[in-house]
Design a protein around this motif. Structure first.
Motif, PDB file in Angstrom:
ATOM      1  N   LEU A   1      76.232  26.128  40.484  1.00 33.96           N
ATOM      2  CA  LEU A   1      75.239  25.998  41.550  1.00 33.96           C
ATOM      3  C   LEU A   1      74.110  27.003  41.365  1.00 33.96           C
ATOM      4  N   TYR A   2      74.446  28.233  40.987  1.00 34.31           N
ATOM      5  CA  TYR A   2      73.433  29.264  40.757  1.00 34.31           C
ATOM      6  C   TYR A   2      72.497  28.853  39.618  1.00 34.31           C
ATOM      7  N   VAL A   3      73.061  28.389  38.515  1.00 34.54           N
ATOM      8  CA  VAL A   3      72.261  27.969  37.366  1.00 34.54           C
ATOM      9  C   VAL A   3      71.330  26.830  37.759  1.00 34.54           C
ATOM     10  N   LEU A   4      71.843  25.845  38.478  1.00 31.78           N
ATOM     11  CA  LEU A   4      71.007  24.724  38.914  1.00 31.78           C
ATOM     12  C   LEU A   4      69.898  25.189  39.851  1.00 31.78           C
ATOM     13  N   TYR A   5      70.208  26.142  40.739  1.00 30.90           N
ATOM     14  CA  TYR A   5      69.212  26.671  41.664  1.00 30.90           C
ATOM     15  C   TYR A   5      68.106  27.390  40.897  1.00 30.90           C
ATOM     16  N   VAL A   6      68.475  28.256  39.965  1.00 30.39           N
ATOM     17  CA  VAL A   6      67.474  29.014  39.208  1.00 30.39           C
ATOM     18  C   VAL A   6      66.615  28.083  38.367  1.00 30.39           C
ATOM     19  N   LYS A   7      67.224  27.089  37.705  1.00 24.61           N
ATOM     20  CA  LYS A   7      66.459  26.134  36.895  1.00 24.61           C
ATOM     21  C   LYS A   7      65.412  25.426  37.743  1.00 24.61           C
ATOM     22  N   ALA A   8      65.785  25.036  38.948  1.00 23.64           N
ATOM     23  CA  ALA A   8      64.859  24.313  39.818  1.00 23.64           C
ATOM     24  C   ALA A   8      63.731  25.212  40.292  1.00 23.64           C
ATOM     25  N   ASP A   9      63.960  26.521  40.299  1.00 18.38           N
ATOM     26  CA  ASP A   9      62.997  27.478  40.838  1.00 18.38           C
ATOM     27  C   ASP A   9      62.045  28.027  39.771  1.00 18.38           C
ATOM     28  N   VAL A  10      62.227  27.683  38.515  1.00 24.00           N
ATOM     29  CA  VAL A  10      61.390  28.213  37.441  1.00 24.00           C
ATOM     30  C   VAL A  10      60.229  27.254  37.195  1.00 24.00           C
ATOM     31  N   PRO A  11      58.989  27.722  37.446  1.00 22.10           N
ATOM     32  CA  PRO A  11      57.845  26.841  37.193  1.00 22.10           C
ATOM     33  C   PRO A  11      57.599  26.697  35.691  1.00 22.10           C
ATOM     34  N   LEU A  12      56.972  25.602  35.307  1.00 19.40           N
ATOM     35  CA  LEU A  12      56.632  25.374  33.906  1.00 19.40           C
ATOM     36  C   LEU A  12      55.125  25.339  33.753  1.00 19.40           C
ATOM     37  N   GLN A  13      54.669  25.746  32.571  1.00 13.41           N
ATOM     38  CA  GLN A  13      53.253  25.673  32.243  1.00 13.41           C
ATOM     39  C   GLN A  13      52.776  24.226  32.430  1.00 13.41           C
TER      40      GLN A  13
ATOM     41  N   THR B   1      52.096  34.432  26.079  1.00 13.66           N
ATOM     42  CA  THR B   1      53.084  33.474  26.569  1.00 13.66           C
ATOM     43  C   THR B   1      54.109  34.243  27.387  1.00 13.66           C
ATOM     44  N   LEU B   2      54.433  33.720  28.537  1.00 12.41           N
ATOM     45  CA  LEU B   2      55.423  34.295  29.435  1.00 12.41           C
ATOM     46  C   LEU B   2      56.573  33.297  29.540  1.00 12.41           C
ATOM     47  N   MET B   3      57.795  33.750  29.220  1.00 14.16           N
ATOM     48  CA  MET B   3      58.957  32.854  29.213  1.00 14.16           C
ATOM     49  C   MET B   3      60.079  33.382  30.104  1.00 14.16           C
ATOM     50  N   HIS B   4      60.842  32.439  30.625  1.00 13.49           N
ATOM     51  CA  HIS B   4      62.054  32.739  31.399  1.00 13.49           C
ATOM     52  C   HIS B   4      63.223  32.076  30.679  1.00 13.49           C
ATOM     53  N   THR B   5      64.297  32.828  30.495  1.00 15.77           N
ATOM     54  CA  THR B   5      65.493  32.273  29.871  1.00 15.77           C
ATOM     55  C   THR B   5      66.696  32.565  30.755  1.00 15.77           C
TER      56      THR B   5
ATOM     57  N   TYR C   1      62.291  37.362  39.653  1.00 12.82           N
ATOM     58  CA  TYR C   1      63.585  36.785  39.270  1.00 12.82           C
ATOM     59  C   TYR C   1      64.727  37.783  39.447  1.00 12.82           C
ATOM     60  N   GLY C   2      64.500  38.791  40.277  1.00 13.86           N
ATOM     61  CA  GLY C   2      65.567  39.707  40.655  1.00 13.86           C
ATOM     62  C   GLY C   2      65.790  40.875  39.713  1.00 13.86           C
ATOM     63  N   LEU C   3      64.920  41.033  38.726  1.00 15.87           N
ATOM     64  CA  LEU C   3      65.079  42.153  37.802  1.00 15.87           C
ATOM     65  C   LEU C   3      64.383  43.388  38.378  1.00 15.87           C
ATOM     66  N   THR C   4      64.923  44.545  38.072  1.00 14.57           N
ATOM     67  CA  THR C   4      64.393  45.797  38.605  1.00 14.57           C
ATOM     68  C   THR C   4      63.635  46.553  37.515  1.00 14.57           C
ATOM     69  N   ASP C   5      63.007  47.660  37.898  1.00 12.74           N
ATOM     70  CA  ASP C   5      62.282  48.484  36.917  1.00 12.74           C
ATOM     71  C   ASP C   5      63.186  48.904  35.763  1.00 12.74           C
ATOM     72  N   GLU C   6      64.475  49.157  36.053  1.00 13.95           N
ATOM     73  CA  GLU C   6      65.413  49.554  34.989  1.00 13.95           C
ATOM     74  C   GLU C   6      65.690  48.413  34.018  1.00 13.95           C
ATOM     75  N   ASN C   7      65.437  47.171  34.463  1.00 13.93           N
ATOM     76  CA  ASN C   7      65.678  45.993  33.622  1.00 13.93           C
ATOM     77  C   ASN C   7      64.460  45.595  32.796  1.00 13.93           C
ATOM     78  N   ILE C   8      63.340  46.311  32.962  1.00  9.00           N
ATOM     79  CA  ILE C   8      62.071  45.922  32.340  1.00  9.00           C
ATOM     80  C   ILE C   8      61.684  46.924  31.261  1.00  9.00           C
ATOM     81  N   LEU C   9      61.288  46.400  30.107  1.00  6.48           N
ATOM     82  CA  LEU C   9      60.888  47.256  28.992  1.00  6.48           C
ATOM     83  C   LEU C   9      59.621  46.707  28.339  1.00  6.48           C
ATOM     84  N   ILE C  10      58.621  47.563  28.214  1.00  8.09           N
ATOM     85  CA  ILE C  10      57.479  47.254  27.360  1.00  8.09           C
ATOM     86  C   ILE C  10      57.884  47.796  25.997  1.00  8.09           C
ATOM     87  N   LEU C  11      58.013  46.904  25.032  1.00 10.83           N
ATOM     88  CA  LEU C  11      58.555  47.280  23.726  1.00 10.83           C
ATOM     89  C   LEU C  11      57.611  48.217  22.990  1.00 10.83           C
ATOM     90  N   PRO C  12      58.134  49.355  22.504  1.00 15.28           N
ATOM     91  CA  PRO C  12      57.288  50.282  21.755  1.00 15.28           C
ATOM     92  C   PRO C  12      56.757  49.616  20.491  1.00 15.28           C
TER      93      PRO C  12
END
Length: 183
Positions: free
Chosen positions: A13-25, A123-127, A163-174
């Motif tokens: 149910l969670y997977v189906l909910y998230v899929k439905a909530d992700v907009p597409l280009q 390009t911005l992607m959600h997986t 999408y529920g991620l926090t600052d600790e979950n985010i990385l700008i790659l060096p």
């Protein structure tokens, strides 16, 4: 056993909910997404990401079309003193801009959505990555060059938080010159 079935039902149910909530280009055109991209930002709530975050660096991603209309994706990234490659095939779905992929190496399923792109800059992607009962969110930012406008980096961070991620979950790659010329 009932607990396991209930848990799997909740995950589904969670997977189906998230899929439905992700907009597409809108009007996604896969022929315009092909070519070289640089991994600029990565956000994830996976245990792997948390453990490896401090070692991650910018990577190169090459996207090429396959004869059957899917996309081959090869990521080259620095790992210790060498360049590693990871290859996946993004299989088209009935929704343009949405793909599925399996990782036989790691035993995971990936539901990939191109949220937004202008094809020549970013390009911005959600997986949604599923492995057994483990479901993780990954948000990625790619650029045609190694640097992007600050507002695009900020858009990536805001999208990850949506999408529920926090600052600790985010990385700008060096940035790194290691493995940047690999294909």
């Amino acid at each position: 056993m009932k607990r396991l079935i209930f848990s799997l039902a909740l995950i589904t149910l969670y997977v189906l909910y998230v899929k439905a909530d992700v907009p597409l280009q809108p009007d996604f055109q896969d022929d315009k997404i092909v070519g070289r991209w640089y991994g600029i930002g990565l956000a994830s709530n996976s245990a792997w990401f948390k453990a490896k975050k401090q070692f991650l660096k910018m990577c190169t991603t090459i996207i090429t079309p396959t004869a059957d209309g899917n996309l081959d994706v090869v990521v080259t990234y620095p790992k210790q003193d060498r360049c590693e490659k990871k290859s996946m095939t993004y299989i088209k779905t009935e929704q343009p801009g949405r793909f599925i992929s399996k990782s036989p190496r790691y035993g995971s399923d990936h539901d990939i959505s191109v949220i937004e792109t202008n094809y020549n800059e970013f390009t911005l992607m959600h997986t949604l990555k599923t492995k057994g009962s483990d479901v993780n969110t990954v948000v990625s930012l790619f650029g045609r060059s190694k640097e992007l406008r600050p507002e695009l980096v900020e858009k990536f961070k805001q999208t990850a938080k949506e999408y529920g991620l926090t600052d600790e979950n985010i990385l700008i790659l060096p940035q790194s010159d290691t493995c940047m010329t690999e294909a």
